[in-house]
Scaffold this active site. Structure first.
Site, PDB file in Angstrom:
ATOM      1  N   GLY A 208      55.007  29.820  14.718  1.00 14.51           N
ATOM      2  CA  GLY A 208      57.228  28.944  15.725  1.00 14.51           C
ATOM      3  C   GLY A 208      57.165  28.569  16.592  1.00 14.51           C
ATOM      4  O   GLY A 208      55.923  27.633  17.420  1.00 14.51           O
ATOM      5  N   ASN A 209      57.883  28.864  17.415  1.00 12.88           N
ATOM      6  CA  ASN A 209      58.450  28.026  18.633  1.00 12.88           C
ATOM      7  C   ASN A 209      58.734  28.883  19.781  1.00 12.88           C
ATOM      8  O   ASN A 209      59.295  29.641  19.241  1.00 12.88           O
ATOM      9  CB  ASN A 209      58.389  26.711  18.687  1.00 12.88           C
ATOM     10  N   ARG A 210      59.000  28.137  21.047  1.00  7.08           N
ATOM     11  CA  ARG A 210      59.621  29.259  22.458  1.00  7.08           C
ATOM     12  C   ARG A 210      60.515  29.270  22.387  1.00  7.08           C
ATOM     13  O   ARG A 210      62.101  29.948  22.861  1.00  7.08           O
ATOM     14  CB  ARG A 210      58.865  29.145  23.543  1.00  7.08           C
ATOM     15  N   SER A 211      62.269  28.572  21.544  1.00  9.76           N
ATOM     16  CA  SER A 211      63.101  28.534  21.649  1.00  9.76           C
ATOM     17  C   SER A 211      63.681  29.777  21.024  1.00  9.76           C
ATOM     18  O   SER A 211      63.887  30.208  20.398  1.00  9.76           O
ATOM     19  CB  SER A 211      63.729  26.874  20.421  1.00  9.76           C
ATOM     20  N   ALA A 275      64.696  23.713  17.907  1.00  5.70           N
ATOM     21  CA  ALA A 275      63.792  23.423  17.825  1.00  5.70           C
ATOM     22  C   ALA A 275      62.977  23.727  16.271  1.00  5.70           C
ATOM     23  O   ALA A 275      62.641  24.764  15.454  1.00  5.70           O
ATOM     24  CB  ALA A 275      62.943  24.502  18.765  1.00  5.70           C
TER      25      ALA A 275
END
Ligand SMILES: Cc1cc2nc3c(=O)[nH]c(=O)nc-3n(C[C@H](O)[C@H](O)[C@H](O)COP(=O)(O)O)c2cc1C
Length: 400
Positions: A208-211, A275
């Site tokens: 995943g990502n931090r958005s 994102a």
């Protein structure tokens, strides 16, 4: 400076009690609020509550304090009228210009922006009569917030729930800040993606990502306040649905692509703030991947995800559709942004630098919005809503 004057109309729905929270937020943030309930609303919350919380007398009909001509003065003096909850009956009366109590008279005399937050059972909301009344009110420039989906009176659930008072307050604040009676995105359908995609490895793990989704939600909220019909494609945000917005939940990049292509078919603008993972695991393990004591882990093989922004930009669903991308960069921010703008083929690219107190998870942001026409619009450090307003200004210019 005088406090902005807000008329809070309350009609006779079970959600009338939630308007107390809206009233409290409005008064505490420096608004002078006059509550005008209907007679039915007083069955749910009494006049004493409205009067004590607002600091003003409360009346439902035109025959009190006649020397002050309240049926005209209250509407004339208002900077904003918000009706929350708005019953099916109130929407019908407003759409047809009836004036048989103080609130309906006020709606006819007000020349300021008007916001309706409807709440009712799904059948009442979906009835063609209600839908036509809503369409009439929107055509005339009122902001009619879409009801939320959830628990209704009794055992029923569905669309028709009053959106969270915090969300209604945010719409009011944005509408007041713009101070326009004719919302500039009225009649437009805009699609906004928000959050970050998750690419599953097995049933419990993902890449995943931090958005956080906060920038996308600010875009959705501000577009709704400017009169747009908004479809928000939310990827793993965990944020409450913004008032007046159709929310579609997605998890992966592939799901987001499908949702974007579907929603974009009749959209005037597509703003891709989510994102999106560039890669996903080539294989999905249907059972949890186990640690083996004596062995190193298997390498994770990745494959490319679809480039949704490039695809939507290259293959516009309708002529004149405006496509906006986002780029979070760590180095050579503007140079990388320009290259990305050309590579993606979008009309606008919001370029922001990843850093502390901005971009991921924070309430603030700063950015440069690059235009395919060579323009550069700098948005200084401030709330994500300020950046969102600038994006819609630029989109509205291009749509015009
Ligand atoms: C318990 C109860 C709950 C109600 N809830 C709603 C509601 O959520 N939305 C709605 O449109 N009407 C609701 N109604 C019906 C309205 O109160 C009714 O249509 C009334 O005439 C509305 O008057 P007003 O629009 O002048 O406030 C409810 C009625 C009752 C008795």
């Amino acid at each position: 400076m005088d406090k902005p004057k807000v008329v809070l109309g309350v009609s006779g729905g079970i959600a009338a009690y939630k308007a107390c929270e809206l009233l409290r937020r409005l008064t505490e943030s420096g608004h002078d609020v006059r509550v005008v309930p209907t007679a039915s609303a007083l069955h749910f919350v009494g006049a004493a509550t409205w009067s004590a919380l607002s600091g003003h007398p409360v009346s439902t009909e035109v025959w009190d304090d006649v020397h002050e001509v309240p049926h005209v003065r209250i509407g004339q003096g208002a900077d904003l009228v918000v009706v929350a909850p708005a019953t099916a009956d109130m929407l019908a009366k407003a759409a047809h210009g009836l004036a048989d109590d103080l609130l309906t008279n006020t709606l006819l005399t007000a020349r300021c922006p008007v916001v309706f937050a409807p709440a009712m059972h799904t059948e009442m909301w979906e009835h063609p009569a209600t839908q036509e009344n809503v369409a009439t009110l929107r055509r005339r420039g009122a902001v009619v917030i879409e009801p939320a989906v959830g628990r209704l009176t009794g055992v029923d659930t569905g669309k028709g729930r009053l959106p969270d008072p915090v969300e209604i307050f945010e719409v009011c604040r944005r509408v007041l800040a713009r101070g326009v009676t004719e919302p500039d995105l009225k009649g437009r359908h805009v699609v906004v993606s928000a959050g970050g995609t998750r690419e599953p490895l097995d049933p419990v793990r993902f890449l995943g990502n931090r958005s956080s989704g906060k920038q996308g939600y600010a875009l959705a909220r501000t577009a709704a306040a400017r009169g747009a019909r908004v479809t928000l494609l939310a990827a793993n945000t965990g944020l409450p649905d913004p008032a007046g917005v159709d929310v579609v939940q997605v998890e992966t990049a592939v799901q987001l692509r499908e949702a974007v292509l579907k929603a974009a078919a009749d959209a005037d603008a597509v703003v891709m703030a989510a994102a999106v993972a560039d890669f996903r695991p080539a294989e999905y393990a249907t059972g949890k991947i186990k640690k083996k004591d004596d062995k190193d882990p298997e390498p994770v093989v990745l494959v490319r995800n679809p480039d949704i922004l490039a695809e939507v930009s290259a293959d516009r669903a309708r002529p004149g559709q405006v496509v906006v991308g986002f780029a979070a960069e760590t180095d050579d921010v503007l140079a990388n942004g320009r290259t990305k703008l050309v590579r993606k083929g979008c009309d606008l690219l919001v370029v922001n630098e990843v850093g502390e107190r901005k971009t991921f998870g924070s309430e603030e942001n700063e950015a440069v919005v690059l235009g395919a026409d060579g323009s550069e619009t700098t948005v200084p450090y401030g709330p994500k809503e300020a950046l969102a307003e600038t994006v819609w200004d630029l989109v509205a210019q291009r749509l015009a």
